[in-house]
Design a protein around this motif. Structure first.
Motif, short mmCIF file in Angstrom:
data_model
loop_
_atom_site.label_atom_id
_atom_site.label_comp_id
_atom_site.label_asym_id
_atom_site.label_seq_id
_atom_site.Cartn_x
_atom_site.Cartn_y
_atom_site.Cartn_z
N MET A 1 0.82 -1.18 0.00
CA MET A 1 0.00 0.00 0.00
C MET A 1 0.88 1.26 0.00
SD MET A 1 -3.26 0.80 2.31
CE MET A 1 -3.46 2.36 3.06
N LYS A 2 1.97 1.25 0.80
CA LYS A 2 2.85 2.41 0.83
C LYS A 2 3.47 2.67 -0.54
CE LYS A 2 4.11 2.31 5.68
NZ LYS A 2 5.21 2.20 6.66
N LEU A 8 1.67 7.07 -6.61
CA LEU A 8 0.62 8.05 -6.95
C LEU A 8 1.09 9.48 -6.71
CD1 LEU A 8 -2.54 6.26 -5.54
CD2 LEU A 8 -2.02 6.71 -7.94
N LYS A 9 1.92 9.68 -5.70
CA LYS A 9 2.43 11.01 -5.41
C LYS A 9 3.27 11.55 -6.57
CE LYS A 9 2.74 10.73 -0.37
NZ LYS A 9 3.67 10.68 0.78
N LYS A 10 3.92 10.66 -7.29
CA LYS A 10 4.81 11.07 -8.38
C LYS A 10 4.05 11.38 -9.67
CE LYS A 10 8.56 8.33 -6.49
NZ LYS A 10 9.36 7.13 -6.61
N LEU A 11 2.82 10.94 -9.76
CA LEU A 11 2.04 11.14 -10.98
C LEU A 11 1.47 12.56 -11.05
CD1 LEU A 11 0.00 7.82 -11.11
CD2 LEU A 11 2.03 8.39 -12.44
N THR A 12 1.46 13.11 -12.27
CA THR A 12 0.82 14.41 -12.46
C THR A 12 -0.65 14.21 -12.84
OG1 THR A 12 1.56 14.43 -14.77
CG2 THR A 12 2.91 15.60 -13.14
N TYR A 13 -0.93 13.08 -13.46
CA TYR A 13 -2.31 12.72 -13.80
C TYR A 13 -2.61 11.41 -13.09
CZ TYR A 13 -6.04 10.45 -16.37
OH TYR A 13 -7.20 9.79 -16.70
N ILE A 14 -3.73 11.40 -12.38
CA ILE A 14 -4.10 10.18 -11.66
C ILE A 14 -5.24 9.51 -12.40
CG2 ILE A 14 -4.94 9.22 -9.48
CD1 ILE A 14 -3.68 11.61 -8.06
N PRO A 15 -5.01 8.28 -12.86
CA PRO A 15 -6.06 7.56 -13.59
C PRO A 15 -7.30 7.31 -12.71
CG PRO A 15 -3.93 6.44 -13.79
CD PRO A 15 -3.79 7.52 -12.78
#
Length: 94
Positions: A1-2, A8-15
């Motif tokens: 989970m971590k 997700l923190k590194k993504l600029t767009y979250i699917p």
């Protein structure tokens, strides 16, 4: 989970599926917090009931002690009355 959170923190767009997962995790966290709060409340109620039971036991123990002392006095008085009655009967017989 971590690892997933860090990714997700590194993504600029979250699917969309990741957003759904985040919402699911948030809802789960809220439910867990509610369960924790309810458990704490139940624990407080249990502690209160336990303390009340302790007080009741102490009170009943005190009552028991007083009743026992009163009963012992009654028995002593009855034994004395029986002895006096026996002595009187023996005096009447002689």
């Amino acid at each position: 989970m971590k690892e997933r959170i860090e990714r997700l923190k590194k993504l600029t767009y979250i699917p969309q599926n990741e957003i759904a997962w985040l919402i699911e995790q948030a809802e789960l966290s809220v439910k867990q917090q509610e369960i924790i709060e309810e458990n704490k409340r139940q624990q407080e109620v249990t502690v209160h009931q336990f303390r009340q039971a302790q007080k009741d036991i102490q009170h009943l123990s005190g009552d028991r002690k007083r009743y026992k002392q009163a009963l012992e006095k009654i028995i002593t008085n009855l034994n004395f009355a029986i002895t006096v009655a026996q002595n009187e009967l023996e005096g009447d017989v002689k």
